[in-house]
Design a protein around this motif. Structure first.
Motif, mmCIF file in Angstrom:
data_model
loop_
_atom_site.group_PDB
_atom_site.id
_atom_site.type_symbol
_atom_site.label_atom_id
_atom_site.label_comp_id
_atom_site.label_asym_id
_atom_site.label_seq_id
_atom_site.Cartn_x
_atom_site.Cartn_y
_atom_site.Cartn_z
ATOM 1 N N GLU A 4 14.994 0.026 -10.273
ATOM 2 C CA GLU A 4 14.712 -1.428 -10.126
ATOM 3 C C GLU A 4 13.390 -1.375 -9.388
ATOM 4 O O GLU A 4 12.252 -2.215 -9.492
ATOM 5 C CB GLU A 4 15.703 -1.867 -9.029
ATOM 6 N N LEU A 5 12.945 -0.366 -8.623
ATOM 7 C CA LEU A 5 11.744 0.081 -8.045
ATOM 8 C C LEU A 5 10.677 0.095 -9.168
ATOM 9 O O LEU A 5 9.292 -0.484 -8.857
ATOM 10 C CB LEU A 5 11.615 1.095 -7.033
ATOM 11 N N GLU A 6 10.993 1.016 -9.946
ATOM 12 C CA GLU A 6 10.266 1.419 -11.009
ATOM 13 C C GLU A 6 9.788 0.283 -12.139
ATOM 14 O O GLU A 6 8.711 -0.515 -12.192
ATOM 15 C CB GLU A 6 10.810 2.309 -12.085
ATOM 16 N N MET A 7 10.923 -0.771 -12.219
ATOM 17 C CA MET A 7 10.529 -1.915 -12.829
ATOM 18 C C MET A 7 9.826 -3.001 -12.111
ATOM 19 O O MET A 7 8.689 -3.610 -12.724
ATOM 20 C CB MET A 7 11.937 -2.712 -13.014
ATOM 21 N N ALA A 8 10.046 -3.073 -10.815
ATOM 22 C CA ALA A 8 9.074 -4.094 -9.952
ATOM 23 C C ALA A 8 7.813 -3.481 -9.890
ATOM 24 O O ALA A 8 6.824 -4.299 -9.991
ATOM 25 C CB ALA A 8 9.674 -3.953 -8.381
ATOM 26 N N ARG A 9 7.438 -2.165 -10.057
ATOM 27 C CA ARG A 9 6.301 -1.567 -9.838
ATOM 28 C C ARG A 9 5.346 -1.945 -11.538
ATOM 29 O O ARG A 9 4.310 -2.388 -11.402
ATOM 30 C CB ARG A 9 6.303 -0.016 -9.782
ATOM 31 N N LEU A 10 6.237 -1.792 -12.459
ATOM 32 C CA LEU A 10 5.630 -1.966 -13.834
ATOM 33 C C LEU A 10 5.129 -3.686 -13.778
ATOM 34 O O LEU A 10 4.165 -4.047 -14.339
ATOM 35 C CB LEU A 10 6.514 -1.922 -14.847
ATOM 36 N N LEU B 276 4.318 -5.701 -11.184
ATOM 37 C CA LEU B 276 3.340 -5.845 -10.721
ATOM 38 C C LEU B 276 2.118 -5.291 -11.388
ATOM 39 O O LEU B 276 1.214 -6.379 -11.250
ATOM 40 C CB LEU B 276 3.375 -5.101 -9.374
ATOM 41 N N GLU B 277 2.248 -4.194 -11.785
ATOM 42 C CA GLU B 277 0.945 -3.737 -12.744
ATOM 43 C C GLU B 277 0.732 -4.735 -13.885
ATOM 44 O O GLU B 277 -0.766 -5.084 -14.221
ATOM 45 C CB GLU B 277 1.120 -2.207 -13.163
ATOM 46 N N GLN B 278 1.614 -5.132 -14.604
ATOM 47 C CA GLN B 278 1.296 -6.094 -15.569
ATOM 48 C C GLN B 278 0.784 -7.554 -15.090
ATOM 49 O O GLN B 278 -0.352 -8.040 -15.518
ATOM 50 C CB GLN B 278 2.719 -6.564 -16.326
ATOM 51 N N GLU B 279 1.216 -7.935 -13.807
ATOM 52 C CA GLU B 279 0.825 -9.157 -13.239
ATOM 53 C C GLU B 279 -0.740 -8.997 -12.755
ATOM 54 O O GLU B 279 -1.573 -9.710 -13.122
ATOM 55 C CB GLU B 279 1.670 -9.454 -12.144
ATOM 56 N N LYS B 280 -1.103 -7.785 -12.271
ATOM 57 C CA LYS B 280 -2.435 -7.445 -11.928
ATOM 58 C C LYS B 280 -3.313 -7.566 -13.314
ATOM 59 O O LYS B 280 -4.330 -8.290 -13.222
ATOM 60 C CB LYS B 280 -2.550 -5.957 -11.328
ATOM 61 N N LYS B 281 -2.886 -6.925 -14.191
ATOM 62 C CA LYS B 281 -3.573 -6.910 -15.467
ATOM 63 C C LYS B 281 -3.864 -8.346 -15.910
ATOM 64 O O LYS B 281 -4.950 -8.765 -16.303
ATOM 65 C CB LYS B 281 -2.932 -6.093 -16.540
ATOM 66 N N LYS B 282 -2.882 -9.020 -15.936
ATOM 67 C CA LYS B 282 -3.194 -10.498 -16.309
ATOM 68 C C LYS B 282 -4.098 -11.177 -15.694
ATOM 69 O O LYS B 282 -5.088 -11.934 -16.297
ATOM 70 C CB LYS B 282 -1.700 -11.278 -16.221
#
Ligand SMILES: [Zn+2]
Ligand SMILES: [Zn+2]
Ligand SMILES: [Zn+2]
Length: 229
Positions: A174-180, A182-188
């Motif tokens: 779940e943490l890993e998913m949340a991290r991913l 967040l990363e995608q959101e940052k890229k966006k």
């Protein structure tokens, strides 16, 4: 390890029926947990056998009531109760045991029932099938409003899964998913910024005639003069 109540053969953890004599075992409660019957016939109906479920008290320090089918040994938990039960019943897990998790996940017990949607014991509407936890191998039936149905053996399987560190693994995922995410959101956000930066340098598409580029006016003047010459 527990033994078959009929033939005495050793029972392998999460299997609901004895592998030798096929006798159905209460691997969830009788062999694992003390309970008392609070009400033999509740208003709730077993989605497998269509008979009233009994209300039982799991006696976890205080009253802890769930429903149970005497015939198929399925269990019904109100929303949030299953997690509360597991957290109380399985404690002191400090490591993930991948090999044991594999064994737990690959128990073929679910094939006792055909893959089908079943009715909520309370409202009788079809429940959703949901995967419980990463790699637990348990697919439970859930009515969002009323709770969660576990077929016989599935509670035991979840307890074994917890003991093998399944919940820790689930949290990690779940943490890993949340991290991913967040990363995608940052890229966006970055892409949006680049987009915005580029659109500033482009001419605005919706300019009215009064905004017409000043540098064009002499050219237009020359054209008009040339036309009326
Ligand atoms: Zn047996
Ligand atoms: Zn039943
Ligand atoms: Zn319901």
């Amino acid at each position: 390890m527990a033994n078959c109540k009929n033939c005495g053969a050793p029972l392998s953890g999460t299997l609901l029926t004895c592998e030798y004599c096929r006798t159905r075992q209460d691997v969830d409660l009788s062999l694992v947990h003390r309970f008392t019957v609070e009400e033999p016939c509740s208003k709730r109906i077993c989605p497998r056998c269509h008979i009233p479920l009994q209300t039982v008290d799991l006696r976890l320090g205080e009253k802890f009531l769930i429903e149970r089918c005497e015939r198929c040994l399925g269990l019904f938990f109100d929303p949030g109760e299953l997690e509360a039960f597991l957290n109380k019943a399985v404690t002191n897990v400090h490591a993930i045991d991948p090999q044991r998790l594999n064994e737990v996940q690959n128990v073929k017990r679910r094939h006792e029932y055909p893959v089908t949607y079943i009715d909520c014991p309370v409202c009788r509407r079809l429940m959703n099938r949901i995967n419980l936890g990463s790699r637990s191998g348990v697919i439970a039936d859930q009515c969002r409003e009323h709770g969660l149905w576990l077929d016989g053996g599935e509670l035991r399987q979840l307890m074994e899964w917890m003991k093998a560190g399944g919940k820790m693994l689930h949290r990690e995922k779940e943490l890993e998913m949340a991290r991913l995410e967040l990363e995608q959101e940052k890229k966006k956000v970055q892409f949006d910024r680049i987009d915005a930066a580029f659109s500033h340098t482009r001419p605005e598409p919706s300019r009215g005639p009064q905004d017409m580029d000043i540098t064009l006016l002499p050219l237009i003047g020359r054209l008009v003069r040339w036309m009326f010459r």
